[in-house]
Scaffold this active site. Structure first.
Site, PDB file in Angstrom:
ATOM      1  N   ASN A 123     -28.008  -3.932 -10.073  1.00 23.90           N
ATOM      2  CA  ASN A 123     -26.851  -3.202  -9.548  1.00 23.90           C
ATOM      3  C   ASN A 123     -27.223  -1.733  -9.348  1.00 23.90           C
ATOM      4  O   ASN A 123     -28.345  -1.327  -9.634  1.00 23.90           O
ATOM      5  CB  ASN A 123     -25.622  -3.376 -10.449  1.00 23.90           C
ATOM      6  CG  ASN A 123     -25.864  -2.826 -11.837  1.00 23.90           C
ATOM      7  OD1 ASN A 123     -26.115  -1.637 -12.014  1.00 23.90           O
ATOM      8  ND2 ASN A 123     -25.796  -3.704 -12.833  1.00 23.90           N
ATOM      9  N   ASP A 165     -22.621  -9.032 -15.196  1.00 27.70           N
ATOM     10  CA  ASP A 165     -21.688  -9.993 -15.783  1.00 27.70           C
ATOM     11  C   ASP A 165     -22.251 -11.410 -15.742  1.00 27.70           C
ATOM     12  O   ASP A 165     -21.917 -12.228 -16.578  1.00 27.70           O
ATOM     13  CB  ASP A 165     -20.343  -9.936 -15.033  1.00 27.70           C
ATOM     14  CG  ASP A 165     -19.600  -8.649 -15.357  1.00 27.70           C
ATOM     15  OD1 ASP A 165     -19.697  -8.198 -16.513  1.00 27.70           O
ATOM     16  OD2 ASP A 165     -18.962  -8.066 -14.456  1.00 27.70           O
ATOM     17  N   LYS A 195     -42.455 -18.408  -7.979  1.00 28.63           N
ATOM     18  CA  LYS A 195     -41.653 -17.824  -6.895  1.00 28.63           C
ATOM     19  C   LYS A 195     -41.020 -18.935  -6.046  1.00 28.63           C
ATOM     20  O   LYS A 195     -41.722 -19.869  -5.642  1.00 28.63           O
ATOM     21  CB  LYS A 195     -42.566 -16.948  -6.029  1.00 28.63           C
ATOM     22  CG  LYS A 195     -41.841 -16.217  -4.947  1.00 28.63           C
ATOM     23  CD  LYS A 195     -42.768 -15.320  -4.148  1.00 28.63           C
ATOM     24  CE  LYS A 195     -42.033 -14.779  -2.941  1.00 28.63           C
ATOM     25  NZ  LYS A 195     -42.933 -14.136  -1.992  1.00 28.63           N
ATOM     26  N   PRO A 235     -23.372 -12.235 -22.166  1.00 29.15           N
ATOM     27  CA  PRO A 235     -22.482 -11.842 -23.268  1.00 29.15           C
ATOM     28  C   PRO A 235     -21.896 -10.471 -22.994  1.00 29.15           C
ATOM     29  O   PRO A 235     -22.524  -9.629 -22.336  1.00 29.15           O
ATOM     30  CB  PRO A 235     -23.430 -11.790 -24.475  1.00 29.15           C
ATOM     31  CG  PRO A 235     -24.796 -11.672 -23.905  1.00 29.15           C
ATOM     32  CD  PRO A 235     -24.770 -12.324 -22.562  1.00 29.15           C
ATOM     33  N   ASP A 236     -20.686 -10.234 -23.477  1.00 26.73           N
ATOM     34  CA  ASP A 236     -20.069  -8.916 -23.350  1.00 26.73           C
ATOM     35  C   ASP A 236     -20.443  -8.115 -24.599  1.00 26.73           C
ATOM     36  O   ASP A 236     -19.884  -8.322 -25.680  1.00 26.73           O
ATOM     37  CB  ASP A 236     -18.547  -9.071 -23.211  1.00 26.73           C
ATOM     38  CG  ASP A 236     -17.895  -7.744 -22.855  1.00 26.73           C
ATOM     39  OD1 ASP A 236     -18.321  -6.701 -23.403  1.00 26.73           O
ATOM     40  OD2 ASP A 236     -16.982  -7.745 -22.018  1.00 26.73           O
ATOM     41  N   ILE A 237     -21.405  -7.237 -24.451  1.00 28.35           N
ATOM     42  CA  ILE A 237     -21.966  -6.519 -25.606  1.00 28.35           C
ATOM     43  C   ILE A 237     -20.888  -5.658 -26.265  1.00 28.35           C
ATOM     44  O   ILE A 237     -20.728  -5.635 -27.479  1.00 28.35           O
ATOM     45  CB  ILE A 237     -23.165  -5.642 -25.168  1.00 28.35           C
ATOM     46  CG1 ILE A 237     -24.207  -6.512 -24.451  1.00 28.35           C
ATOM     47  CG2 ILE A 237     -23.796  -4.931 -26.366  1.00 28.35           C
ATOM     48  CD1 ILE A 237     -25.272  -5.729 -23.722  1.00 28.35           C
ATOM     49  N   PHE A 252     -16.565   1.913 -21.172  1.00 24.07           N
ATOM     50  CA  PHE A 252     -16.262   2.454 -19.851  1.00 24.07           C
ATOM     51  C   PHE A 252     -15.531   1.381 -19.050  1.00 24.07           C
ATOM     52  O   PHE A 252     -15.719   0.193 -19.291  1.00 24.07           O
ATOM     53  CB  PHE A 252     -17.547   2.853 -19.117  1.00 24.07           C
ATOM     54  CG  PHE A 252     -18.015   4.242 -19.466  1.00 24.07           C
ATOM     55  CD1 PHE A 252     -18.513   4.518 -20.726  1.00 24.07           C
ATOM     56  CD2 PHE A 252     -17.939   5.268 -18.540  1.00 24.07           C
ATOM     57  CE1 PHE A 252     -18.935   5.793 -21.066  1.00 24.07           C
ATOM     58  CE2 PHE A 252     -18.355   6.561 -18.861  1.00 24.07           C
ATOM     59  CZ  PHE A 252     -18.852   6.814 -20.126  1.00 24.07           C
ATOM     60  N   LYS A 303      -8.397  -3.486 -21.282  1.00 27.96           N
ATOM     61  CA  LYS A 303      -9.792  -3.574 -21.742  1.00 27.96           C
ATOM     62  C   LYS A 303      -9.938  -3.029 -23.158  1.00 27.96           C
ATOM     63  O   LYS A 303     -10.648  -3.590 -23.992  1.00 27.96           O
ATOM     64  CB  LYS A 303     -10.673  -2.768 -20.781  1.00 27.96           C
ATOM     65  CG  LYS A 303     -12.105  -3.195 -20.778  1.00 27.96           C
ATOM     66  CD  LYS A 303     -12.821  -2.779 -19.519  1.00 27.96           C
ATOM     67  CE  LYS A 303     -12.386  -3.614 -18.327  1.00 27.96           C
ATOM     68  NZ  LYS A 303     -13.091  -3.278 -17.100  1.00 27.96           N
TER      69      LYS A 303
HETATM   70  O1  C5P Z   1     -15.448  -5.857 -18.569  1.00 22.25           O
HETATM   71  P1  C5P Z   1     -16.109  -4.732 -17.890  1.00 22.25           P
HETATM   72  O2  C5P Z   1     -17.504  -5.080 -17.399  1.00 22.25           O
HETATM   73  O3  C5P Z   1     -15.314  -4.088 -16.809  1.00 22.25           O
HETATM   74  O4  C5P Z   1     -16.253  -3.609 -19.050  1.00 22.25           O
HETATM   75  C1  C5P Z   1     -17.015  -2.480 -18.899  1.00 22.25           C
HETATM   76  C2  C5P Z   1     -17.464  -1.991 -20.242  1.00 22.25           C
HETATM   77  O5  C5P Z   1     -18.035  -3.063 -20.997  1.00 22.25           O
HETATM   78  C3  C5P Z   1     -18.570  -0.952 -20.155  1.00 22.25           C
HETATM   79  O6  C5P Z   1     -18.438  -0.116 -21.267  1.00 22.25           O
HETATM   80  C4  C5P Z   1     -19.833  -1.784 -20.226  1.00 22.25           C
HETATM   81  O7  C5P Z   1     -20.932  -1.031 -20.710  1.00 22.25           O
HETATM   82  C5  C5P Z   1     -19.433  -2.856 -21.208  1.00 22.25           C
HETATM   83  N1  C5P Z   1     -20.072  -4.164 -20.973  1.00 22.25           N
HETATM   84  C6  C5P Z   1     -20.940  -4.687 -21.918  1.00 22.25           C
HETATM   85  N2  C5P Z   1     -21.494  -5.924 -21.726  1.00 22.25           N
HETATM   86  C7  C5P Z   1     -21.200  -6.636 -20.627  1.00 22.25           C
HETATM   87  C8  C5P Z   1     -20.322  -6.128 -19.656  1.00 22.25           C
HETATM   88  C9  C5P Z   1     -19.776  -4.871 -19.862  1.00 22.25           C
HETATM   89  O8  C5P Z   1     -21.208  -4.035 -22.927  1.00 22.25           O
HETATM   90  N3  C5P Z   1     -21.772  -7.826 -20.462  1.00 22.25           N
END
Ligand code: C5P
Length: 404
Positions: A207, A276, A286, A306-308, A326, A340
């Protein structure tokens, strides 16, 4: 700035005559000041003047026989909490940009890990020369800070940009850099940049995040005396002074690196743009375009990363750790940020409206809104990312005080 250790490196420009004023201003502010000079700087200001005003011996030569009690140049480079180069000639900027170390000052500048504050001074044509401007751009990219030059009549008779900033302005900038160690004792972990999710050995999903916001936060936290770990996706930016950087590539690697740092972490700031989704499988070889007929679609299965931030939020007790996330949104900024905040159990969300000019990815500015659990909302104007980082850490300090 009581007891703060400042090394002033003086190079050979006429503006060196103002350096005694700078040393006095720093001393008045309480700093301990040591000076190092190039041979040509000694043509403009006598070492004895700087020695008398600083109350410390002045170093001029890499190889001079060490006098009793005088520390060697590496120890001097390590001693400094901040190095000011004033005046910085075009020659010094070129040496620093290319990593030359052929005298005491250039060697010190290469050896030190302290932040560098550079006050250029030269003829306007030398300053505007593409070589000088390219060197300045290189140094800025590496995290070197500049103060001045200013415009006005120059000692050489020309008029234009090239005057060294006034000693008081340089001292004020030094004060900003050193700051008060308001975050001493905190261990701040910052995620920054975008992640890269491999599809095969050649291709990745990436990205547009530059990492600038996260790097600015890490630099500002270190300036405030915190122990800082920057967990960074691929980025061309220089590691800020005093920051330990852990390089990662994928979202899964970022999660592992964050968890490895979590036990000591007292403030977690998620500024990274973590992908995501990632390809469900990474092809060993390849993927050949010949495996598809012309116009045939390639189907790539994606799975959620995973959502860290949510993981850290769930694992953090309110007393132990502050968690900041953020939120990049293009509509209903505050409501989306509040959702959020709750879902990811954060103490603060920094929301930015990515539809607004000058805010968000890649640029040097950002316009953010702080959204707090108590319902408080603070909308900041368009600011540089450095200023946003300052305001964010002020907020974090206030939250810290409230909690304790
Ligand atoms: O859910 P969203 O991606 O909009 O949330 C953004 C926030 O979550 C940011 O602080 C980003 O660094 C964190 N994040 C994360 N791991 C992910 C996706 C987002 O820590 N997989």
């Amino acid at each position: 700035m009581p007891q703060r250790r400042v090394l002033v490196a003086v190079t050979g420009g006429i503006a060196a005559y103002k350096v005694p004023e700078l040393v006095r201003a720093l001393r008045r502010a309480g700093c301990t000041v040591r000076c190092a000079m190039t041979a040509s700087a000694g043509q403009f200001v006598a070492p004895l003047v700087l020695q008398t005003l600083s109350g410390e011996s002045v170093r001029t030569d890499l190889f001079e026989r060490e006098q009793e009690g005088q520390i060697d140049h590496i120890a001097l480079a390590d001693w400094a909490e901040l190095v000011i180069v004033a005046p910085a000639t075009a020659n010094l900027l070129a040496k620093l940009a290319s990593g030359l170390a052929d005298d005491l000052v250039s060697t010190l500048l290469l050896a030190t890990r302290a932040p560098l504050l550079v006050a250029p001074a030269m003829n306007v044509n030398m300053w505007n020369h593409p070589a000088t401007q390219a060197n300045v751009a290189t140094l800025r990219e590496r995290g070197v800070c500049f103060v001045g030059p200013e415009s006005g009549p120059l000692a050489c008779g020309w008029e234009g940009e090239g005057r060294m900033a006034e000693p008081a302005a340089i001292a004020a900038e030094a004060e900003r850099h050193l700051g008060a160690p308001t975050l001493a004792g905190e261990v701040v972990v910052v995620t920054a940049g975008g992640t890269r999710e491999p599809l095969d050995p050649v291709r990745v999903f990436a990205n547009r995040s530059s990492g600038k916001m996260g790097y600015a936060i890490a630099a500002e936290a270190a300036r405030r005396g915190a122990e800082v770990v920057l967990v960074s996706g691929p980025s061309a930016l220089a590691t800020p002074a005093g920051v330990r950087r852990v390089d990662v590539e994928t979202g899964l690697e970022m999660r592992d690196a964050v968890h490895a740092e979590l036990s000591k972490c007292t403030v977690f700031i998620a500024a990274a743009a973590v992908a995501d989704f990632r390809p469900a499988a990474r092809a060993e070889h390849k993927i050949k375009k010949e495996s598809l007929a012309d116009g045939e679609a390639l189907t790539i299965e994606l799975v959620r990363n995973p959502d860290i931030l949510a993981e850290v939020g769930a694992a953090s007790g309110r007393e132990r750790r502050l968690v900041v996330g953020f939120a990049a949104e293009s509509q209903d900024l505050v409501a989306a940020a509040r959702r959020k905040l709750e879902r990811k159990r954060c103490d603060l969300i920094v929301a930015n409206d990515i539809s607004r000019a000058g805010a968000g990815f890649d640029g040097d500015t950002n316009a953010v809104t702080f959204v707090c659990p108590e319902g408080e909302v603070e909308e900041l104007p368009l600011l540089s990312k450095r200023e946003v980082a300052e305001r964010l850490l002020e907020r974090i300090e206030t939250l810290r005080e409230k909690r304790s």
